[in-house]
Design a protein around this motif. Structure first.
Motif, PDB file in Angstrom:
ATOM      1  N   ILE A  49      -5.474  -5.161   4.939  1.00 48.18           N
ATOM      2  CA  ILE A  49      -3.969  -5.562   5.096  1.00 48.18           C
ATOM      3  C   ILE A  49      -3.754  -6.022   6.746  1.00 48.18           C
ATOM      4  O   ILE A  49      -4.347  -5.116   7.659  1.00 48.18           O
TER       5      ILE A  49
ATOM      6  N   GLU B  51       2.668  -9.201   5.709  1.00 41.52           N
ATOM      7  CA  GLU B  51       1.675  -8.068   5.669  1.00 41.52           C
ATOM      8  C   GLU B  51       0.710  -8.442   4.087  1.00 41.52           C
ATOM      9  O   GLU B  51       1.536  -8.291   3.085  1.00 41.52           O
ATOM     10  N   MET B  52      -0.598  -8.690   4.192  1.00 36.39           N
ATOM     11  CA  MET B  52      -1.251  -9.120   3.099  1.00 36.39           C
ATOM     12  C   MET B  52      -2.885  -8.876   3.481  1.00 36.39           C
ATOM     13  O   MET B  52      -3.093  -9.092   4.489  1.00 36.39           O
ATOM     14  N   ASP B  53      -3.548  -8.976   2.454  1.00 40.73           N
ATOM     15  CA  ASP B  53      -4.931  -9.458   2.728  1.00 40.73           C
ATOM     16  C   ASP B  53      -5.287 -10.795   2.543  1.00 40.73           C
ATOM     17  O   ASP B  53      -5.308 -11.450   1.625  1.00 40.73           O
ATOM     18  N   SER B  54      -5.514 -11.331   3.751  1.00 37.37           N
ATOM     19  CA  SER B  54      -5.493 -12.799   3.817  1.00 37.37           C
ATOM     20  C   SER B  54      -6.606 -13.322   3.076  1.00 37.37           C
ATOM     21  O   SER B  54      -6.309 -14.346   2.497  1.00 37.37           O
TER      22      SER B  54
ATOM     23  N   MET C 154      -5.480 -13.248  -0.617  1.00 39.73           N
ATOM     24  CA  MET C 154      -4.272 -14.360  -0.696  1.00 39.73           C
ATOM     25  C   MET C 154      -4.434 -15.681  -0.790  1.00 39.73           C
ATOM     26  O   MET C 154      -4.086 -16.509  -1.394  1.00 39.73           O
TER      27      MET C 154
ATOM     28  N   HIS D 191      -1.123  -6.161  -4.446  1.00 40.37           N
ATOM     29  CA  HIS D 191      -0.291  -6.350  -3.366  1.00 40.37           C
ATOM     30  C   HIS D 191       1.179  -5.783  -3.563  1.00 40.37           C
ATOM     31  O   HIS D 191       2.242  -5.950  -2.743  1.00 40.37           O
TER      32      HIS D 191
ATOM     33  N   LEU E 251       5.866 -11.227  -2.707  1.00 41.85           N
ATOM     34  CA  LEU E 251       5.138  -9.950  -1.898  1.00 41.85           C
ATOM     35  C   LEU E 251       6.207  -9.285  -1.091  1.00 41.85           C
ATOM     36  O   LEU E 251       7.143  -9.888  -0.562  1.00 41.85           O
TER      37      LEU E 251
ATOM     38  N   TYR F 200       3.956  -3.893   3.369  1.00 44.56           N
ATOM     39  CA  TYR F 200       3.009  -3.399   2.214  1.00 44.56           C
ATOM     40  C   TYR F 200       2.835  -2.057   2.559  1.00 44.56           C
ATOM     41  O   TYR F 200       2.641  -1.709   3.723  1.00 44.56           O
TER      42      TYR F 200
END
Length: 375
Positions: free
Chosen positions: A219, A258-261, A264, A347, A366, A370
């Protein structure tokens, strides 16, 4: 049920009668001992103290009445307690019989509370435990069935390109071609089919990985408008090949989520590829981001053919490709949208699809922040 209640009533009555008899015998025994003691001791006392005779008689009367009342109350309380214990023992035996019956495979059976009313909390707990166990067993069977279906479907999908690869390589190995150009054509077809196999295997690996609830995410705070602009550039050539343009609609320059690029990007890649493959004769694909108080909403829309409602409800099922007559000749593993949904779920988001005469929209949300525990 009536037979069991009758047997329980008889056992309780027998228990009460037996203990009443025992207590009555004990009472008369105590009275006998008291009388023996009284006859041996009190005559001497009375002879030595003639004026105390009336006091002794009053004491004797008071003692007999008080002792009898106390003994009666204590006996009733003791018998009631024994009856209660007996009923609980009988009902515990009934619960054990029911558990034994359930353990023999009758998982739809539940213990009736009215047959064990004094142990209602225990019965409720057991029934809830059985319910959760049955659900766990059903979920395990569903997972096993799901795995079997996954293997069956992938085996079926892999067989066709694999047969082509083996067939054309066999032609090349046996020198069964008329010209060098035909040999090159065979080699190109085998190569294309091998690439298709590779994509299927990669999709299968990705699907099984993201389906695990404990899959680790990396993240970071990602600048979403910047990411969408990069995606538009990366997919520009693929969009031009199908006569489409990619439009990015972001309300502001800097919007961080906020994410796992990496994962995503896979989501957007799957949705863009899906629009290019199944979007019909549309002219554009629009990437939209809308910040909201608690979530950020993303939309991948295209102006292609409208999708029927019954198809929309099944789009995120693995291996589902909608109307076969509209998808002939389109290559793919059928796992793209299933992978997309799994990544969004990881997510703690949600995804759905909408379609009307104006556009078809894949929308997902989303959380702005996160957390491992979710929203």
């Amino acid at each position: 049920m009536q037979k069991r209640k009758g047997r329980e009533r008889v056992e309780v009555i027998i228990e009460a009668v037996v203990w009443l008899a025992i207590l009555m015998i004990a009472y008369f025994g105590l009275m006998f001992l008291f009388i023996v003691f009284y006859e041996e001791y009190y005559p001497i006392f009375i002879l030595n103290h003639p004026d105390a005779m009336m006091s002794v008689l009053r004491f004797q009367q008071t003692f007999f009445v008080s002792f009898t009342l106390m003994y009666l109350v204590g006996s009733v309380a003791f018998v009631v307690w024994r009856i209660y214990r007996r009923r609980r023992t009988i009902q515990l035996g009934y619960i054990l019989e029911e558990l034994h019956y359930i353990s023999q495979g009758h998982y739809d059976h539940r213990i009736e509370i009215d047959k064990a009313s004094s142990m209602e909390p225990v019965v409720n707990s057991i029934n809830r435990l059985v319910d959760s166990t049955v659900k766990a067993m059903e979920e395990e069977r569903r997972i096993e069935q799901s795995k079997d279906e996954l293997i069956t479907n992938m085996s079926h999908d892999i067989r066709t390109p694999l047969t082509s690869v083996i067939g054309y390589l066999g032609l090349l190995q046996g020198h069964r071609y008329k010209s060098e150009d035909q040999a090159n054509q065979y080699a190109q077809i085998a190569y294309d089919k091998a690439l298709q196999l590779q994509r299927m295997v990669e999709d299968l690996f990705e699907y099984t990985k993201v389906r695990q609830v404990n899959t680790a995410l990396t993240i970071d705070k990602v600048n979403v408008p910047h990411m969408l602009a990069q995606l538009a550039v990366e997919f520009e050539i693929e969009a031009n090949e199908v006569g489409r343009s990619i439009i990015v609609d972001a309300p502001q320059k800097d919007l961080y989520v906020e994410m796992d690029s990496e994962k995503m990007v896979r989501v957007f890649a799957n949705l863009l590829t899906n629009a290019f493959k199944y979007g019909g004769c549309g002219k554009w694909v629009r990437l939209t981001v809308e910040p909201q108080p608690e979530v950020t909403r993303f939309t991948v829309a295209n102006d292609g053919n409208q999708i029927d409602d019954d198809v929309l409800n099944n789009l995120f099922q693995r291996f589902y490709r909608g109307d076969p007559s509209r998808n002939q000749g389109i290559k793919g593993s059928g796992l793209g949208l299933a992978i997309t949904e799994s990544i969004v779920t990881l997510h703690h988001g949600r995804i759905w699809a909408e379609s009307d005469e104006e556009s078809t929209r894949f929308i997902f949300e989303l959380p702005n922040t996160y957390t491992k525990e979710g929203l």
